[in-house]
Design an enzyme around this catalytic site. Structure first.
Site, PDB file in Angstrom:
ATOM      1  N   SER A 194      -4.039  -9.305   7.054  1.00 30.66           N
ATOM      2  CA  SER A 194      -3.430  -7.987   7.185  1.00 30.66           C
ATOM      3  C   SER A 194      -2.704  -7.973   8.529  1.00 30.66           C
ATOM      4  O   SER A 194      -3.304  -8.190   9.576  1.00 30.66           O
ATOM      5  CB  SER A 194      -4.514  -6.907   7.136  1.00 30.66           C
ATOM      6  OG  SER A 194      -4.028  -5.737   7.750  1.00 30.66           O
TER       7      SER A 194
ATOM      8  N   ASP B 233      -6.090   3.060  12.994  1.00 35.46           N
ATOM      9  CA  ASP B 233      -4.738   3.571  12.792  1.00 35.46           C
ATOM     10  C   ASP B 233      -4.707   4.942  12.129  1.00 35.46           C
ATOM     11  O   ASP B 233      -3.889   5.790  12.479  1.00 35.46           O
ATOM     12  CB  ASP B 233      -3.914   2.553  11.995  1.00 35.46           C
ATOM     13  CG  ASP B 233      -3.664   1.287  12.800  1.00 35.46           C
ATOM     14  OD1 ASP B 233      -3.590   1.398  14.039  1.00 35.46           O
ATOM     15  OD2 ASP B 233      -3.547   0.201  12.208  1.00 35.46           O
TER      16      ASP B 233
ATOM     17  N   ARG C 128       1.629   3.533  16.996  1.00 26.67           N
ATOM     18  CA  ARG C 128       1.186   4.620  16.095  1.00 26.67           C
ATOM     19  C   ARG C 128       1.610   6.014  16.544  1.00 26.67           C
ATOM     20  O   ARG C 128       2.060   6.808  15.720  1.00 26.67           O
ATOM     21  CB  ARG C 128      -0.334   4.561  15.882  1.00 26.67           C
ATOM     22  CG  ARG C 128      -0.832   3.294  15.201  1.00 26.67           C
ATOM     23  CD  ARG C 128      -0.081   2.970  13.946  1.00 26.67           C
ATOM     24  NE  ARG C 128      -0.613   1.788  13.281  1.00 26.67           N
ATOM     25  CZ  ARG C 128       0.029   1.123  12.332  1.00 26.67           C
ATOM     26  NH1 ARG C 128       1.226   1.520  11.941  1.00 26.67           N
ATOM     27  NH2 ARG C 128      -0.501   0.063  11.770  1.00 26.67           N
TER      28      ARG C 128
ATOM     29  N   ASP D 248       0.812  -1.221   0.000  1.00 28.76           N
ATOM     30  CA  ASP D 248       0.000   0.000   0.000  1.00 28.76           C
ATOM     31  C   ASP D 248       0.842   1.266   0.000  1.00 28.76           C
ATOM     32  O   ASP D 248       0.570   2.214  -0.732  1.00 28.76           O
ATOM     33  CB  ASP D 248      -0.942   0.008   1.205  1.00 28.76           C
ATOM     34  CG  ASP D 248      -1.942  -1.138   1.137  1.00 28.76           C
ATOM     35  OD1 ASP D 248      -2.257  -1.579   0.013  1.00 28.76           O
ATOM     36  OD2 ASP D 248      -2.387  -1.596   2.200  1.00 28.76           O
TER      37      ASP D 248
HETATM   38  N1  ARG Z   1      -7.222  -3.741  15.961  1.00 28.48           N
HETATM   39  C1  ARG Z   1      -5.895  -3.384  16.372  1.00 28.48           C
HETATM   40  C2  ARG Z   1      -5.844  -1.930  16.739  1.00 28.48           C
HETATM   41  O1  ARG Z   1      -6.670  -1.183  16.312  1.00 28.48           O
HETATM   42  C3  ARG Z   1      -4.857  -3.778  15.379  1.00 28.48           C
HETATM   43  C4  ARG Z   1      -4.793  -3.023  14.093  1.00 28.48           C
HETATM   44  C5  ARG Z   1      -3.871  -3.705  13.181  1.00 28.48           C
HETATM   45  N2  ARG Z   1      -3.622  -2.969  12.008  1.00 28.48           N
HETATM   46  C6  ARG Z   1      -3.374  -3.562  10.830  1.00 28.48           C
HETATM   47  N3  ARG Z   1      -3.063  -2.810   9.857  1.00 28.48           N
HETATM   48  N4  ARG Z   1      -3.447  -4.862  10.668  1.00 28.48           N
HETATM   49  O2  ARG Z   1      -4.977  -1.531  17.473  1.00 28.48           O
END
Ligand code: ARG
Length: 422
Positions: free
Chosen positions: A183, A132, A103, A22
């Site tokens: 993912s 995210d 993040r 991406d």
């Molecule tokens: N659900 C988790 C969170 O919001 C993990 C997110 C994972 N992100 C990803 N791009 N697979 O913290």
């Protein structure tokens, strides 16, 4: 840490670059469609198998004018994970928040590079459905309020297949195959696994979702004891060997992972209103948080132990919801740090086929006083004092009971005035 020089007068965007599909596609898109000079920023947060040199080279090849690569592992441990340990932080009671903690640090580096490069924009490869995007944009905004965001995944690319097609058309090297099952987001605090077969919440996650943990049934048949030393709430030694937090976490990921500890399967409430099924493996986090809390029960007072979960819950919520750089978080951190003054000592755990069991704890600040607790001969507790204590402790209930009995008796003896005349 920087290399390459953009010499054009075009506006600049700092892209959080992982080297994956991406964000690789995004370099080209930002450059050609948005007419921006792209500066990439790649962080090493302890994710597996990232060849940072190759990632940088790839960014350049696709057209980045400058690339920044930051080893942020120690900073991640000291300024993020440390607080998460102090807060025994779990979202929804299960998720140690690996992605959510990473993040704001990514955002911090983006903002730093943006200042340095005099960029107007930041960009990332997050989709419009997840947490995210919120975490990165809210955090960059909190640190550099002049920045604007361009999110290609919200504006243009919606499916993985479209991204692959675009990459193939534009000669962007994409190591991943079409229709890759999951993912993944990864850092040293854990692996987050989403999408593909995991979206079916009625079934177990497939075994191939896991890379850091053995299936409990394939884990060693003998338990392994691990000993963690804490100083002021920070793990400082593993099995008697002193090491920095980073090394301890990495080692414990291996050891606990081998024993199948740290698999998490969760229905999760995303900030963006979606309930999702998420799978994690966080071996070190799972063990450290358990051990840390265990030590706290030994050294913290009863009322602090009863109150602290309110702060812990808020900490997890703010972290999950992208509010790391907020005034409330700053205040919670001060509280948490102060609670750790005496959280020094040792915790012994037994790891066995996906389970961990406490096998002993000790601290120079222990409030557990065997001579007070014992039913044996060395008892120092004043049994006679219990009688007076019970009298005072139970006094309000006796008064309550008496008032009730007397009140009822009075009512019964008072003639009732009829409401209406017959
Ligand atoms: N659900 C988790 C969170 O919001 C993990 C997110 C994972 N992100 C990803 N791009 N697979 O913290």
């Amino acid at each position: 840490m920087a290399s390459g020089n953009g010499s054009s007068t075009r506006k600049k965007v700092v892209l959080a670059y992982s080297g994956g599909l991406d964000t690789s596609v995004a370099i080209n898109w930002l450059r050609t469609t948005k007419n921006l000079d792209v500066v990439t920023c790649t962080l090493d947060l302890g994710q597996d198998g990232t060849d940072l040199k190759a990632t940088e080279a790839k960014a350049k090849k696709i057209g980045a004018v400058a690339t920044y690569t930051v080893d942020a592992k120690d900073e991640f441990c000291n300024d993020y994970i440390r607080y998460a340990i102090w807060a025994n932080a779990l979202y929804g009671g299960k998720y140690p928040l690996a992605t959510a903690l990473g993040r704001p640090l990514i955002a911090k580096k983006l903002a730093e590079v943006a200042y340095k490069e005099n960029a107007d924009f930041i960009s990332h490869g997050c989709t419009g459905k997840g947490n995210d995007q919120v975490r990165i944009e809210v955090s960059t905004g909190a640190l550099h309020s002049g920045l604007k965001t361009i999110a290609p995944m919200r504006e243009w690319i919606y499916t993985r297949d479209e991204a692959v097609a675009y990459a193939e058309k534009n000669g962007i090297p994409v190591p991943v195959k079409k229709g890759k099952a999951f993912s993944i987001d990864e850092n040293l605090w854990g692996r987050s696994i989403e999408a593909g077969p995991i979206e079916d919440a009625t079934i177990e996650p497939p075994e191939e979702a896991f890379l850091w943990t053995n299936s409990p049934q394939d884990a060693p048949n003998a338990p392994q004891t691990v000993v963690i030393d804490f100083e002021k709430g920070v793990p400082v030694a593993l099995d008697g060997k002193r090491m920095k937090l980073l090394d301890l976490v990495l080692k414990l990921n291996e050891v606990a992972g081998e024993h199948g500890v740290g698999r998490i399967d969760q229905i999760e409430d995303r900030l963006v209103g979606i309930k999702s099924r998420e799978v994690y493996e966080s071996p070190a986090a799972t063990v450290i948080l358990y051990a840390h809390h265990e030590l706290e029960t030994l050294v913290l007072s009863k009322d602090v132990l009863q109150f602290k979960p309110t702060v812990e819950q808020k900490f997890a919520e703010l972290t999950y919801n992208g509010l790391w750089f907020s005034p409330l978080m700053d205040n919670l951190k001060v509280f948490l740090e102060h609670t750790q003054t005496r959280v020094t000592g040792q915790v012994k755990l037994k790891l066995f086929k996906g389970t961990m069991t406490i096998a002993g704890r000790t601290s120079p600040f222990s409030l557990y006083n065997k001579s007070l607790a014992t039913y044996g001969t060395e008892d120092s507790y004043d049994h006679t004092a219990a009688e007076g204590f019970i009298k005072i402790w139970g006094l309000p209930l006796k008064v309550w009971n008496k008032a009730g009995t007397q009140g009822e008796a009075k009512r019964e003896s008072t003639p009732q005035t009829p409401r209406k005349k017959a």
